[in-house]
Design a protein around this motif. Structure first.
Motif, PDB file in Angstrom:
ATOM      1  N   ALA A   1       0.806  -1.225   0.000  1.00 35.74           N
ATOM      2  CA  ALA A   1       0.000   0.000   0.000  1.00 35.74           C
ATOM      3  C   ALA A   1       0.837   1.272   0.000  1.00 35.74           C
ATOM      4  O   ALA A   1       0.492   2.258  -0.652  1.00 35.74           O
ATOM      5  CB  ALA A   1      -0.953   0.005   1.198  1.00 35.74           C
ATOM      6  N   ASP A   2       1.950   1.275   0.740  1.00 33.66           N
ATOM      7  CA  ASP A   2       2.757   2.483   0.841  1.00 33.66           C
ATOM      8  C   ASP A   2       3.655   2.715  -0.379  1.00 33.66           C
ATOM      9  O   ASP A   2       4.335   3.732  -0.477  1.00 33.66           O
ATOM     10  CB  ASP A   2       3.619   2.449   2.104  1.00 33.66           C
ATOM     11  CG  ASP A   2       4.589   1.276   2.124  1.00 33.66           C
ATOM     12  OD1 ASP A   2       4.221   0.194   1.589  1.00 33.66           O
ATOM     13  OD2 ASP A   2       5.701   1.418   2.654  1.00 33.66           O
TER      14      ASP A   2
ATOM     15  N   ASP B   1      12.733  -8.393   7.482  1.00 36.12           N
ATOM     16  CA  ASP B   1      13.638  -7.250   7.324  1.00 36.12           C
ATOM     17  C   ASP B   1      14.271  -7.375   5.942  1.00 36.12           C
ATOM     18  O   ASP B   1      15.220  -8.124   5.744  1.00 36.12           O
ATOM     19  CB  ASP B   1      14.701  -7.280   8.416  1.00 36.12           C
ATOM     20  CG  ASP B   1      15.585  -6.039   8.419  1.00 36.12           C
ATOM     21  OD1 ASP B   1      15.826  -5.485   7.328  1.00 36.12           O
ATOM     22  OD2 ASP B   1      16.043  -5.624   9.505  1.00 36.12           O
ATOM     23  N   LEU B   2      13.733  -6.645   4.981  1.00 39.39           N
ATOM     24  CA  LEU B   2      14.190  -6.766   3.596  1.00 39.39           C
ATOM     25  C   LEU B   2      15.654  -6.391   3.452  1.00 39.39           C
ATOM     26  O   LEU B   2      16.374  -6.984   2.649  1.00 39.39           O
ATOM     27  CB  LEU B   2      13.314  -5.908   2.673  1.00 39.39           C
ATOM     28  CG  LEU B   2      13.671  -5.933   1.185  1.00 39.39           C
ATOM     29  CD1 LEU B   2      13.657  -7.360   0.641  1.00 39.39           C
ATOM     30  CD2 LEU B   2      12.711  -5.051   0.397  1.00 39.39           C
TER      31      LEU B   2
ATOM     32  N   ARG C   1      16.482  -4.956 -10.292  1.00 43.70           N
ATOM     33  CA  ARG C   1      15.237  -4.397 -10.797  1.00 43.70           C
ATOM     34  C   ARG C   1      14.090  -4.640  -9.814  1.00 43.70           C
ATOM     35  O   ARG C   1      13.248  -3.762  -9.597  1.00 43.70           O
ATOM     36  CB  ARG C   1      14.895  -5.006 -12.157  1.00 43.70           C
ATOM     37  CG  ARG C   1      13.654  -4.384 -12.786  1.00 43.70           C
ATOM     38  CD  ARG C   1      13.431  -4.892 -14.188  1.00 43.70           C
ATOM     39  NE  ARG C   1      12.232  -4.297 -14.783  1.00 43.70           N
ATOM     40  CZ  ARG C   1      11.758  -4.613 -15.979  1.00 43.70           C
ATOM     41  NH1 ARG C   1      12.410  -5.488 -16.734  1.00 43.70           N
ATOM     42  NH2 ARG C   1      10.656  -4.034 -16.435  1.00 43.70           N
ATOM     43  N   ALA C   2      14.058  -5.810  -9.203  1.00 46.94           N
ATOM     44  CA  ALA C   2      12.981  -6.141  -8.276  1.00 46.94           C
ATOM     45  C   ALA C   2      13.053  -5.328  -6.986  1.00 46.94           C
ATOM     46  O   ALA C   2      12.050  -5.189  -6.285  1.00 46.94           O
ATOM     47  CB  ALA C   2      13.019  -7.638  -7.950  1.00 46.94           C
ATOM     48  N   LEU C   3      14.234  -4.785  -6.677  1.00 50.35           N
ATOM     49  CA  LEU C   3      14.400  -3.977  -5.474  1.00 50.35           C
ATOM     50  C   LEU C   3      14.303  -2.483  -5.748  1.00 50.35           C
ATOM     51  O   LEU C   3      14.355  -1.672  -4.822  1.00 50.35           O
ATOM     52  CB  LEU C   3      15.754  -4.281  -4.813  1.00 50.35           C
ATOM     53  CG  LEU C   3      15.952  -5.690  -4.253  1.00 50.35           C
ATOM     54  CD1 LEU C   3      17.347  -5.814  -3.653  1.00 50.35           C
ATOM     55  CD2 LEU C   3      14.895  -6.032  -3.210  1.00 50.35           C
TER      56      LEU C   3
ATOM     57  N   PRO D   1      13.171   2.583  -2.245  1.00 46.92           N
ATOM     58  CA  PRO D   1      14.213   3.615  -2.295  1.00 46.92           C
ATOM     59  C   PRO D   1      15.167   3.557  -1.110  1.00 46.92           C
ATOM     60  O   PRO D   1      16.284   4.063  -1.203  1.00 46.92           O
ATOM     61  CB  PRO D   1      13.408   4.928  -2.303  1.00 46.92           C
ATOM     62  CG  PRO D   1      12.090   4.577  -1.694  1.00 46.92           C
ATOM     63  CD  PRO D   1      11.819   3.179  -2.106  1.00 46.92           C
ATOM     64  N   GLU D   2      14.744   2.944  -0.023  1.00 42.34           N
ATOM     65  CA  GLU D   2      15.598   2.907   1.157  1.00 42.34           C
ATOM     66  C   GLU D   2      16.729   1.874   1.035  1.00 42.34           C
ATOM     67  O   GLU D   2      17.633   1.825   1.875  1.00 42.34           O
ATOM     68  CB  GLU D   2      14.773   2.604   2.419  1.00 42.34           C
ATOM     69  CG  GLU D   2      14.208   1.185   2.515  1.00 42.34           C
ATOM     70  CD  GLU D   2      12.865   1.015   1.804  1.00 42.34           C
ATOM     71  OE1 GLU D   2      12.168   0.032   2.089  1.00 42.34           O
ATOM     72  OE2 GLU D   2      12.531   1.873   0.962  1.00 42.34           O
TER      73      GLU D   2
END
Length: 400
Positions: free
Chosen positions: A175-176, A272-273, A389-391, A395-396
């Motif tokens: 959502a964010d 935790d990505l 690309r998937a990440l 932006p963080e």
């Protein structure tokens, strides 16, 4: 409804030495005689789970653990099971009836390592002769004095439990990352791994969050993706795909269309990505016969082309061109330290059946053992050359 499900309940571990009144305390907290009590030490031989709605805490599962001072070989095995049960705990009660010993010190150290909020519960105050000495030995910790047998101060204990119970951190799945009015295409394969007649939890959650965000969700299968895109009068603002279809999807969409996978979204939603993506660095350092553990948070019947047992091991060994010692573990408990201590990498599932707290704790345990950890979606995208690309939509994150 979701909050009442097993995966969303708060877990409260009742710990301590034998015969300090752990089971009696559970009966007092629940106001029911459901835990077997006895003056004979060691009545509770295995962790026992009691689930109910408890005011003012809400839906909880209380875990009655064996005494941490149990003796003999069987006793050691019981203690190991008690320690595993603690990995699930949101909070812990350390029940005592004497001055602090090495057993309690060890448990407190474990709580601190696992970041588990805890209370010292001084029990049997109606019987203790050395209460002042006990108070002094625990003076640096938050403690409460009770009598489980007489049900004294139980309501005060419940209130203190509610105060230390951590709020579940809410991290959206998607959502964010989107704006109202945007067009989001979801690529959902219907294969042997798909549950009959329904979608898997991350897919359902994504659709709901997109709708709640007042964006537009278009759902298609990977074989129909190109045809779906041709029928749209604009490019999607984001494509989310099942990890196993990522290469097919990449070949069907323009490079300027943002792309990620359900499992990578799940890595951030449940875990935790940043940590799970940084664990990728360990792959290129793997050597012949290194131990790699593939871990799932639930047990399911393996498929012929199971993602964890078959596909990921095949992709990983093909990528590296070496033989690896791959071990597989499934279930709600984290494997013993002796099993994982020499592993060079842990590859974890998305954790869709785990709470965020449980998944974070697994990541923290891996970090505590200095073992890199990744999740299925991250490693699949990496091994197929599309991880950066998937990440990109996060932006963080720095590129790994």
């Amino acid at each position: 409804m979701a909050s009442a499900m097993k995966g969303y309940r708060k877990y409260i571990a009742i710990t301590g030495k034998r015969n300090v009144g752990k089971s009696t305390l559970i009966n007092a907290i629940l106001n029911q005689d459901i835990a077997i009590t006895s003056d004979v030490p060691g009545t509770t031989t295995d962790p026992v789970y009691r689930t109910m709605e408890l005011v003012p805490l809400g839906p909880v599962t209380i875990v009655d653990t064996p005494g941490i001072d149990d003796e003999g070989l069987v006793g050691e095995k019981r203690i190991q099971k008690a320690n595993k049960a603690m990995y699930k705990a949101d909070i812990a009660l350390l029940v005592v009836a004497d001055i602090m010993s090495e057993y309690e010190k060890k448990l407190i150290d474990e709580f601190n390592k696992l970041n588990i909020p805890f209370l010292i519960v001084i029990n049997k105050i109606d019987e203790l002769k050395n209460l002042n000495e006990i108070r002094k030995s625990y003076s640096e910790y938050d403690y409460i004095e009770i009598s489980a047998k007489e049900k004294k101060n139980i309501e005060i204990l419940k209130e203190k439990m509610a105060k230390i119970l951590p709020e579940e951190e809410e991290v959206p799945l998607v959502a964010d990352l989107i704006e109202p009015g945007q067009l989001i295409v979801l690529v959902v394969p219907i294969d042997l791994g798909a549950p009959k007649g329904r979608l898997i939890m991350p897919q359902v959650t994504a659709i709901r969050e997109i709708l709640d965000r007042e964006a537009i969700a278009v759902v298609t299968k990977e074989r129909e993706l190109r045809h779906t895109l041709e029928k749209l009068n604009q490019k999607p603002d984001l494509v989310i795909t099942d990890s196993q279809s990522v290469m097919k999807v990449v070949s069907d969409i323009d490079f300027d269309i943002p792309l990620t996978t359900f499992s990578i979204l799940e890595a951030r939603h449940k875990g935790d990505l940043k940590v799970l993506s940084e664990g990728i660095k360990a792959i290129e350092s793997l050597k012949e016969n290194d131990k790699v553990i593939i871990m799932e948070g639930c047990s399911h019947r393996p498929l012929t082309e199971d993602i964890g047992r078959v596909k990921i091991p095949r992709w990983l060994t093909n990528h590296l061109g070496i033989n690896l010692n791959i071990e597989f573990f499934a279930g709600t408990e984290f494997p013993d330290y002796d099993i994982v201590k020499d592993a060079k990498l842990i590859i974890h599932c998305g954790g869709c059946t785990l709470t965020r707290k449980s998944m974070i704790r697994r990541i923290n345990i891996a970090n505590m053992y200095n073992i890199p950890i990744v999740n299925y979606g991250v490693i699949i995208s990496y091994l197929h050359g599309v991880l950066d690309r998937a990440l990109d939509i996060f932006p963080e994150l720095k590129k790994v």
